[in-house]
Structures are given as C-alpha cells and as structure tokens.
Design a protein around this motif. Structure first.
Motif, PDB file in Angstrom:
ATOM      1  N   ASP A 194       8.125  44.656 -33.751  1.00  0.00           N
ATOM      2  CA  ASP A 194       9.213  45.180 -32.934  1.00  0.00           C
ATOM      3  C   ASP A 194       8.712  45.615 -31.559  1.00  0.00           C
ATOM      4  O   ASP A 194       9.111  46.656 -31.035  1.00  0.00           O
ATOM      5  N   GLY A 195       7.788  44.842 -30.981  1.00  0.00           N
ATOM      6  CA  GLY A 195       7.269  45.130 -29.655  1.00  0.00           C
ATOM      7  C   GLY A 195       6.236  46.237 -29.602  1.00  0.00           C
ATOM      8  O   GLY A 195       5.778  46.603 -28.529  1.00  0.00           O
ATOM      9  N   LYS A 196       5.875  46.774 -30.747  1.00  0.00           N
ATOM     10  CA  LYS A 196       4.868  47.828 -30.792  1.00  0.00           C
ATOM     11  C   LYS A 196       3.604  47.298 -31.435  1.00  0.00           C
ATOM     12  O   LYS A 196       3.653  46.522 -32.385  1.00  0.00           O
ATOM     13  N   ARG A 197       2.471  47.738 -30.900  1.00  0.00           N
ATOM     14  CA  ARG A 197       1.180  47.333 -31.443  1.00  0.00           C
ATOM     15  C   ARG A 197       0.851  48.226 -32.642  1.00  0.00           C
ATOM     16  O   ARG A 197       0.784  49.445 -32.519  1.00  0.00           O
ATOM     17  N   ILE A 198       0.645  47.606 -33.777  1.00  0.00           N
ATOM     18  CA  ILE A 198       0.346  48.320 -35.017  1.00  0.00           C
ATOM     19  C   ILE A 198      -1.098  48.008 -35.411  1.00  0.00           C
ATOM     20  O   ILE A 198      -1.508  46.851 -35.408  1.00  0.00           O
ATOM     21  N   GLU A 199      -1.856  49.042 -35.758  1.00  0.00           N
ATOM     22  CA  GLU A 199      -3.218  48.853 -36.242  1.00  0.00           C
ATOM     23  C   GLU A 199      -3.255  49.210 -37.730  1.00  0.00           C
ATOM     24  O   GLU A 199      -2.782  50.268 -38.129  1.00  0.00           O
ATOM     25  N   GLN A 200      -3.794  48.297 -38.521  1.00  0.00           N
ATOM     26  CA  GLN A 200      -3.905  48.518 -39.961  1.00  0.00           C
ATOM     27  C   GLN A 200      -5.383  48.528 -40.338  1.00  0.00           C
ATOM     28  O   GLN A 200      -6.113  47.589 -40.024  1.00  0.00           O
ATOM     29  N   THR A 201      -5.816  49.590 -40.991  1.00  0.00           N
ATOM     30  CA  THR A 201      -7.216  49.741 -41.369  1.00  0.00           C
ATOM     31  C   THR A 201      -7.361  49.627 -42.879  1.00  0.00           C
ATOM     32  O   THR A 201      -6.595  50.232 -43.627  1.00  0.00           O
ATOM     33  N   GLU A 202      -8.337  48.854 -43.311  1.00  0.00           N
ATOM     34  CA  GLU A 202      -8.699  48.731 -44.723  1.00  0.00           C
ATOM     35  C   GLU A 202     -10.067  49.372 -44.918  1.00  0.00           C
ATOM     36  O   GLU A 202     -10.948  49.243 -44.056  1.00  0.00           O
ATOM     37  N   TRP A 203     -10.264  50.036 -46.035  1.00  0.00           N
ATOM     38  CA  TRP A 203     -11.553  50.644 -46.368  1.00  0.00           C
ATOM     39  C   TRP A 203     -12.189  49.879 -47.520  1.00  0.00           C
ATOM     40  O   TRP A 203     -11.519  49.548 -48.496  1.00  0.00           O
ATOM     41  N   HIS A 204     -13.481  49.590 -47.378  1.00  0.00           N
ATOM     42  CA  HIS A 204     -14.225  48.823 -48.369  1.00  0.00           C
ATOM     43  C   HIS A 204     -15.423  49.648 -48.828  1.00  0.00           C
ATOM     44  O   HIS A 204     -16.096  50.283 -48.016  1.00  0.00           O
TER      45      HIS A 204
END
Length: 141
Positions: free
Chosen positions: A42-52
């Motif tokens: 929706d025009g917004k920058r989303i950051e998704q973080t995964e932990w390993h």
C-alpha cells in the motif's frame, strides 16, 4: 537420488556467540541471526525480520567465539536440523537450527578495526574471510 539440505543466510548476529565445552573437549557455539527483507505494501515500505538459531561445532565454534560479535554481518552456509527435547513439565518440544558448516564475516574495513585478534591477523579488506580452520582467503564469489 539423495536429498539436498543446504541453507545460505546473510544476516546480523542478535547477540555474542554463547560458547560451551562439552564432555571430551568438544566446543559448541550458538547465536541468533537476524535476516531482513523489505517489500512495499500500500505504498509503504515494510521490513520483515526472521530469526534463525545458528549452531557451530568444534574448530568453527572456536573461530566464531574469537571473531563474531553482536551486530556483525555474516554469511553462513549450513544445513537444517530439527531436534526434540522434553521441557520441565515433560512436554516434548521441537527446535529447528542451522548447523553452520562455514561462515564469512562481511562488511567494510572499518568493521574489523576494533575486533580483537589472537591468531591469523586482522582481515585486511572485505575480501578476506575466515574458514573453519581460521585461515583467511578470498571470498568464494
């Protein structure tokens, strides 16, 4: 034909490696690694973080304990392992980990200037890395 179990990650250490010495003198190190990706929604920058959960054994664990610290950017190759255990209430739990087979410290030259070094010298550039034996060399790509 046998299957392939290969994991490649590039991310930042969530904390300093936790090092343990098991019976027989076997060294094991573990730490969380964060990988992030960004996308637009929706025009917004989303950051998704995964932990390993990363686990290193023997010589590789010892090298990691000397050179890796919270926040360092690292390239890791390894394989997935799932193990089970019983918690205090005797409930069976499962955990999936990446068992590292090698790692490469990434970053700029300035990232290495404050790194304590006991053997092998300080990496001279971002093209230097440490393999499982603590030997520096060129990046494989």
């Amino acid at each position: 034909m046998s299957g392939i179990n290969k994991v490649i990650l590039v991310g930042h250490l969530g904390k300093d490696p936790e090092v343990r010495h098991l019976d027989g003198g076997v060294t094991v190190a573990s730490f969380p690694l964060a990988t992030s990706e960004t996308y637009n929604k929706d025009g917004k920058r989303i950051e998704q973080t995964e932990w390993h959960n990363i686990v290193l054994w023997r010589g590789l664990a010892e090298v990691a304990s000397k050179y890796l610290q919270k926040g360092k950017l690292v390239y890791i190759e390894g394989k997935l392992r799932t193990r089970s255990f019983e918690d205090r209430e005797k409930i069976k739990k499962y955990v999936t980990e990446v068992v590292a087979e090698n790692f490469t410290i990434l970053g700029r030259k300035s990232d290495f200037e404050n790194t304590p070094v006991s053997t092998g010298g300080t990496p001279k550039s971002e093209n230097d890395y440490l393999d499982a034996d603590g030997i520096s060399g060129d990046l494989p790509f």
